[in-house]
Enzyme design. Structure first.
Site, mmCIF file in Angstrom:
data_model
loop_
_atom_site.group_PDB
_atom_site.id
_atom_site.type_symbol
_atom_site.label_atom_id
_atom_site.label_comp_id
_atom_site.label_asym_id
_atom_site.label_seq_id
_atom_site.Cartn_x
_atom_site.Cartn_y
_atom_site.Cartn_z
ATOM 1 N N SER A 153 36.638 -16.525 -7.232
ATOM 2 C CA SER A 153 36.978 -15.207 -7.845
ATOM 3 C C SER A 153 36.512 -15.622 -9.082
ATOM 4 O O SER A 153 36.376 -16.865 -10.444
ATOM 5 C CB SER A 153 38.183 -15.492 -7.040
ATOM 6 N N TYR A 166 47.147 -18.434 -6.640
ATOM 7 C CA TYR A 166 45.827 -18.016 -6.716
ATOM 8 C C TYR A 166 44.494 -18.296 -7.226
ATOM 9 O O TYR A 166 44.206 -18.764 -7.024
ATOM 10 C CB TYR A 166 46.073 -16.212 -6.190
#
Ligand code: NAD
Length: 271
Positions: A153, A166
């Site tokens: 990401s 995350y």
């Protein structure tokens, strides 16, 4: 008219390869599986619920490639190993792994439950480890090597508020990919990371109202002032953008492209 130095390339081919995509019943994983099938790969749809995986596999099978649906919780060692064994038996060794399954949980760190931290880290990091270990074993045994692609990401590079596990997990996947690039090279195994910006999948649709509530702003402001604030054009990245990046990593023929990360984010993060 001048002759172009580089001729227009033909479509990248994955004919004869077997690709396993985790989290492929939805969002990015589903589109990657469809694009891989278009390029000629046989695809394994691995996801939590067999019925969801089967629906995606059946739709892709209409295109003429072989498909297989596998129920696989990527945090469960026995389930991952059993799933890969089933693939080996029915389609042969895996040539391409896309370790894509993921979840999101948002909260300020002072309120973050340890159980939620562990749940998120397990899906992204345990899942990345267990699936890549199983794939590497098959790629070594087949003697054909292969391509391992982790779904990172922009949060493999940057931080955002409310996303402590995350961001930690997505940074961690870059390290794992680099180790596999070094260990796998002798076997022709490449390992890379795709780092998308925000894509409107179910995972992101869920976050918009959650972030609006946590930050005390409207949903439109979450999109404009949080998610897309640092892009060059205020645009979401799409599932097709990410699938094309995955196809490039999957089809690349040599170790020239290994241990890398490719940020696909409308310029949100620039290397
Ligand atoms: P999504 O929610 O549409 O799909 C995720 C899939 O993963 C679902 O089908 C879900 O069932 C599956 N899954 C969840 N936990 C699992 C488990 N334990 N075992 C097996 N499967 C499991 O989400 P998405 O947006 O397509 O996300 C896919 C990946 O892309 C994730 O790793 C996510 O972090 C990453 N990503 C997404 C975005 C985005 O903006 N959507 C941006 C960057 C990275």
């Amino acid at each position: 008219m001048t002759t172009p130095i580089v001729q227009a390339s033909t479509q990248l081919s994955l004919t004869g390869r077997t690709a396993l995509v985790t989290g492929a019943a939805s969002g990015l994983g589903k589109r990657i599986a469809e694009v891989f099938a278009d390029a000629g790969a046989n695809v394994v749809i691995a996801d939590l619920k067999l019925a969801d995986a089967q629906a995606t596999a059946d739709a892709i099978a209409q295109t003429g490639v072989k498909t297989l649906a596998v129920a696989m919780d990527v945090t469960d060692e026995a389930a991952v190993d059993a799933g890969f064994a089933q693939v080996q038996q029915q389609l042969g060794a895996v040539d391409i792994l896309v370790s894509n399954a993921g979840i999101q949980i948002v909260a300020p760190i002072e309120d973050f439950k340890f159980s939620d931290w562990k749940k998120l880290i397990a899906v992204h990091l345990d899942g990345g480890f267990l699936t890549s270990r199983a794939a590497v074993r098959q790629m070594i045994a087949s003697g054909r090597g292969g391509s391992i692609i982790f779904m990172g990401s922009v949060h493999s590079k940057e931080a955002s508020k409310l996303k402590s596990p995350y961001v930690a997990a997505k940074h961690g996947l870059e390290g794992l990919a680099k180790v596999i690039a070094k260990e796998g090279a002798a076997h022709g195994i490449r390992s890379n990371v795709i780092c998308p910006g925000f894509v409107r999948t179910p995972l992101v649709e869920k976050q918009i109202p959650e972030q609006a509530q946590e930050l005390g702003i409207s949903e439109a402001e979450v999109i404009r002032n949080v998610m897309l604030k640092d892009t060059v054009d205020g645009e979401f990245t799409t599932v097709d953008d990410v699938a094309q990046a995955a196809l490039t990593f999957a089809a690349w023929p040599s170790n020239a492209l290994t241990g890398q990360s490719l940020v696909v984010s409308h310029g949100w993060f620039m290397q």
